[in-house]
Design a protein around this motif. Structure first.
Motif, mmCIF file in Angstrom:
data_model
loop_
_atom_site.group_PDB
_atom_site.id
_atom_site.type_symbol
_atom_site.label_atom_id
_atom_site.label_comp_id
_atom_site.label_asym_id
_atom_site.label_seq_id
_atom_site.Cartn_x
_atom_site.Cartn_y
_atom_site.Cartn_z
ATOM 1 N N LEU A 155 -12.903 3.436 -4.706
ATOM 2 C CA LEU A 155 -13.653 4.262 -3.760
ATOM 3 C C LEU A 155 -13.226 5.725 -3.787
ATOM 4 C CD1 LEU A 155 -13.768 1.867 -0.703
ATOM 5 C CD2 LEU A 155 -15.639 2.495 -2.205
ATOM 6 N N ASN A 194 -15.331 -5.451 0.477
ATOM 7 C CA ASN A 194 -15.374 -4.943 -0.882
ATOM 8 C C ASN A 194 -16.697 -5.298 -1.545
ATOM 9 O OD1 ASN A 194 -14.160 -3.533 -2.881
ATOM 10 N ND2 ASN A 194 -12.365 -4.840 -2.999
ATOM 11 N N GLY A 253 -4.877 3.822 -2.242
ATOM 12 C CA GLY A 253 -5.508 2.522 -1.996
ATOM 13 C C GLY A 253 -7.016 2.602 -2.166
ATOM 14 N N LEU A 254 -7.607 3.689 -1.671
ATOM 15 C CA LEU A 254 -9.055 3.865 -1.837
ATOM 16 C C LEU A 254 -9.407 3.956 -3.321
ATOM 17 C CD1 LEU A 254 -10.073 6.383 0.981
ATOM 18 C CD2 LEU A 254 -10.490 3.939 0.887
ATOM 19 N N TYR A 263 -0.301 -2.853 -2.014
ATOM 20 C CA TYR A 263 -1.100 -3.433 -3.097
ATOM 21 C C TYR A 263 -0.303 -3.448 -4.396
ATOM 22 C CZ TYR A 263 -2.083 1.559 -2.662
ATOM 23 O OH TYR A 263 -1.964 2.911 -2.466
ATOM 24 N N PHE A 301 -7.672 2.722 -5.667
ATOM 25 C CA PHE A 301 -7.383 1.382 -6.184
ATOM 26 C C PHE A 301 -8.586 0.462 -5.983
ATOM 27 C CE2 PHE A 301 -5.506 -2.886 -5.461
ATOM 28 C CZ PHE A 301 -4.979 -3.092 -6.722
ATOM 29 N N LEU A 302 -9.301 0.658 -4.881
ATOM 30 C CA LEU A 302 -10.488 -0.149 -4.611
ATOM 31 C C LEU A 302 -11.718 0.387 -5.353
ATOM 32 C CD1 LEU A 302 -10.195 -0.722 -0.773
ATOM 33 C CD2 LEU A 302 -9.839 -2.392 -2.566
ATOM 34 N N LEU A 337 -6.752 -4.354 1.058
ATOM 35 C CA LEU A 337 -6.133 -4.054 -0.231
ATOM 36 C C LEU A 337 -5.404 -5.265 -0.793
ATOM 37 C CD1 LEU A 337 -4.995 -0.531 0.799
ATOM 38 C CD2 LEU A 337 -6.326 -1.004 -1.241
ATOM 39 N N THR A 355 -7.748 -7.856 -1.990
ATOM 40 C CA THR A 355 -8.326 -7.522 -3.288
ATOM 41 C C THR A 355 -7.378 -7.910 -4.410
ATOM 42 O OG1 THR A 355 -9.385 -5.662 -2.217
ATOM 43 C CG2 THR A 355 -9.406 -5.673 -4.592
#
Lengths: 317, 301
Positions: free
Chosen positions: B245, A274, B239-240, A145, B242-243, A259, A262
């Protein structure tokens, strides 16, 4: 052989049932009353009663599961809370978009990974080998990402060469695929290709090096075969494991693109997931996860079977 | 595992101590091999530096990681005394990057450690007892294998809700199946060796055989495999975040910083990209270190 294929296919059935069990448990794992998970807070009393009856929340858990499972079998994952449309009609196009991205990425990573891996495996020069290994470690370790953000900075913000986000104009119609769509596809596909490229490069390098040490290659050399011919023999032997790795990586990409999607606002399954999570749209989440997991399981089976066809010595159940 | 340890393990502990010359144990050899590996040393130094600077961050950097300033938003690196610039709320980047190591490193290590304990135990039990026990455990594990790892982590964290604890749970769940599989296959191999049969013949019970005779032979491969998961764990955990979460604002976490700075990528690309450098550096180091560990284990000389 047929028996093996049949057994392998039959074994996916309990697995898929297990997948639905886990997805079913999502409703009850979510914090709060399950009814709140599937309904907005300000829902009127009769809507609540109606949904309760539809989901069977008043019945014991196993019965709830069976009702839900029977619906899932017919392709009915319920209605998305967000859009009030059947979940499947939301997931369908998203899967197509993700697949387009994943297929492009896996082809890219194959060209890159297999090319570099072969170069490193066939050469006796240490520097080439080192360079390829470094690339492989980079590909495996880079948070993709983040790489996506860097690519956006370079190619979209600084150089204005490629669009930063979104899908091309003919998003849902592959027959209309044109230059603009390709330009949109490029950055996310490269980003997504990094990890599998690293893994494939590393695996091909190891496989080729291993094969070159085998006696039959020595024999071929002894018989006076030219390098290109020997190369062909090596490639033939390196193909089955490489194809297997590629298949597994492709399967991972289908579910792992969330990822990257997104970062690039790619309207695929990751984007959908998401959205489902942020709006607490559990039916949509369950549907997306089940569809993706099923694809994952089937791809794995296909890889297993294909590998057995290529090389009957590897037979796993 | 080397044949000498295998043979020795079957002897009573007193004999073992005498028979093994000091400094010649498997782990000592492994350590010595790693110390000769230049790549491994560099990685170890980088990781130690990151870890120590995260732990001692309050003494290393004077700034407050949570102090915002609307007047100093997104300053480029080096300006007005901010060595690495400021973030979208005017907080010092360097400070937050150091503090961020606390959450990010823990989130890389903790799930793997937990999963190794749980998955390792499950795998050893399945491998040792075989038959129905194996069937039961491994078939359940197979179901978790039906999910791509990132998907499982995201779905689980999404269902449980944002937060460090929940992303720890989901990541642990992601890593239990692969570790259990490795543990199971290693244990099955060891179980069929003569020394286990000998131990059983002397009347040792299952617990004793597992703890005293088999554990020493299976931990190596399990730990080597688990070490290769740390970098994956850091990437997915970040990454989580980043989302949205994982860690929640205003906590300093590399993944979360990437997320909140993402909108600023057009204005201050350098600042926005910085947290990723930390994630990358950490994950590369763990990856190379795990590679060195595997080579060192393979040598076994």
């Amino acid at each position: 052989m047929y028996l093996y294929v049949l057994r392998r296919l039959l074994y996916t059935l309990p697995i898929l049932v297990g997948v639905t069990l886990i997805c079913f448990s999502f409703i009850h794992l979510a914090p709060g009353d399950p009814i709140n998970a599937v309904l907005p807070e300000n829902a009127s009393a009769d809507v609540v009663a109606q949904v309760k009856a539809a989901y069977g929340f008043d019945k014991p858990l196993p019965v709830q599961y069976l009702i839900w499972f029977a619906n899932v079998l017919t392709g009915d994952f319920g209605l998305s809370i967000m859009t009030r449309r059947p979940v499947l009609s939301e997931v369908g196009p998203a899967v197509a978009h993700t697949a387009l991205l994943a297929v492009t990425a896996i082809l890219l990573s194959f060209v890159l990974g297999a090319g570099l891996g072969l170069a490193a495996g066939m050469t006796d020069r240490r520097s080439t080998d080192r360079a390829v290994s470094t690339f492989a470690v980079f590909g495996i370790s880079v948070p993709h990402y983040w790489l996506g953000m860097i690519l956006v900075v370079i190619f979209a913000v600084k150089l204005h060469l490629l669009p930063a986000t979104g899908m091309g104009p003919s998003a849902s119609d592959l027959t209309q695929f044109g230059m603009e769509d390709f330009r949109h596809l490029l950055l996310p596909a490269i980003t997504l290709a990094m990890i599998p490229a690293g893994i494939i490069a590393r695996s091909v390098r190891a496989t080729v090096a291993e094969i070159r040490r085998q006696e039959f290659v020595q024999t071929l050399k002894g018989k006076g075969l030219k390098r290109p011919r020997i190369f062909l023999h090596v490639i033939k032997n390196a193909a089955p494991p490489t194809i297997a790795i590629m298949g597994l990586q492709f399967a991972q990409l289908l579910g792992g693109s969330i990822l990257v999607e997104t970062v690039f606002s790619w309207p695929g399954t990751g984007f959908l997931l998401n959205a489902a999570i942020t709006t607490r749209d559990l039916p949509l989440l369950q549907g997306t996860v089940i569809v993706l997991a099923s694809f994952f399981v089937l791809t794995n089976v296909a890889v297993d079977i294909f590998q057995t066809l290529l090389d009957p010595r590897v037979r796993r159940v | 595992m080397s044949t000498s340890t295998t043979g020795l393990a079957a002897l009573p502990p007193a004999v073992r101590k005498v028979a093994r010359p000091p400094g010649r144990s498997f782990w000592m050899r492994l350590g010595r091999h790693l110390l000769r590996d230049r790549v491994a040393i560099v990685c170890l130094v980088i990781l130690l530096a990151i870890a120590l600077s995260a732990i001692f961050a309050p003494w290393l950097v004077p700034a407050d990681p949570y102090k915002t300033s609307m007047l100093r938003r997104l300053l480029p690196p080096g300006e007005r005394g901010y060595l690495l610039g400021t973030d979208e709320l005017g907080r010092d980047m360097l400070t937050r990057l150091l503090y961020g190591g606390r959450v990010s490193l823990s989130m890389g290590l903790a799930p793997v450690v937990l999963a190794t304990l749980i998955g390792g135990a499950l795998g050893i039990i399945a491998g040792y007892f075989g038959r129905q026990v194996n069937m039961l455990i491994m078939r359940v594990i197979d179901v978790f294998y039906a999910f791509p790892s990132v998907l499982l982590a995201v779905a689980m964290a999404g269902v449980l809700g944002a937060g460090i604890m929940n992303s720890l749970i989901s990541l642990t769940l992601v890593f239990i199946p692969p570790i259990a599989r490795v543990a199971e296959s290693v244990t099955t191999q060891v179980r069929n060796q003569d020394f286990v049969e000998a131990a059983r013949a002397t009347g040792a019970g299952s617990w004793r055989i597992i703890v005293e005779h088999m554990l020493a032979n299976v931990t190596g491969p399990i730990l080597t495999y688990a070490s290769s998961l740390v970098s994956v764990s850091i990437i997915i955990a970040s990454g989580l975040s980043f989302l949205g979460l994982g860690a929640r604002p205003p906590i300093a976490d590399w993944g979360l910083m990437l997320n909140t700075l993402r909108q600023a990528v057009y204005v201050a690309p350098l600042n926005a990209v910085l947290p990723g450098v930390m994630i990358f550096l950490t994950s590369v180091s763990f990856n190379l270190l795990s590679d060195s560990l595997r080579t060192a284990m393979d040598v076994r000389a």
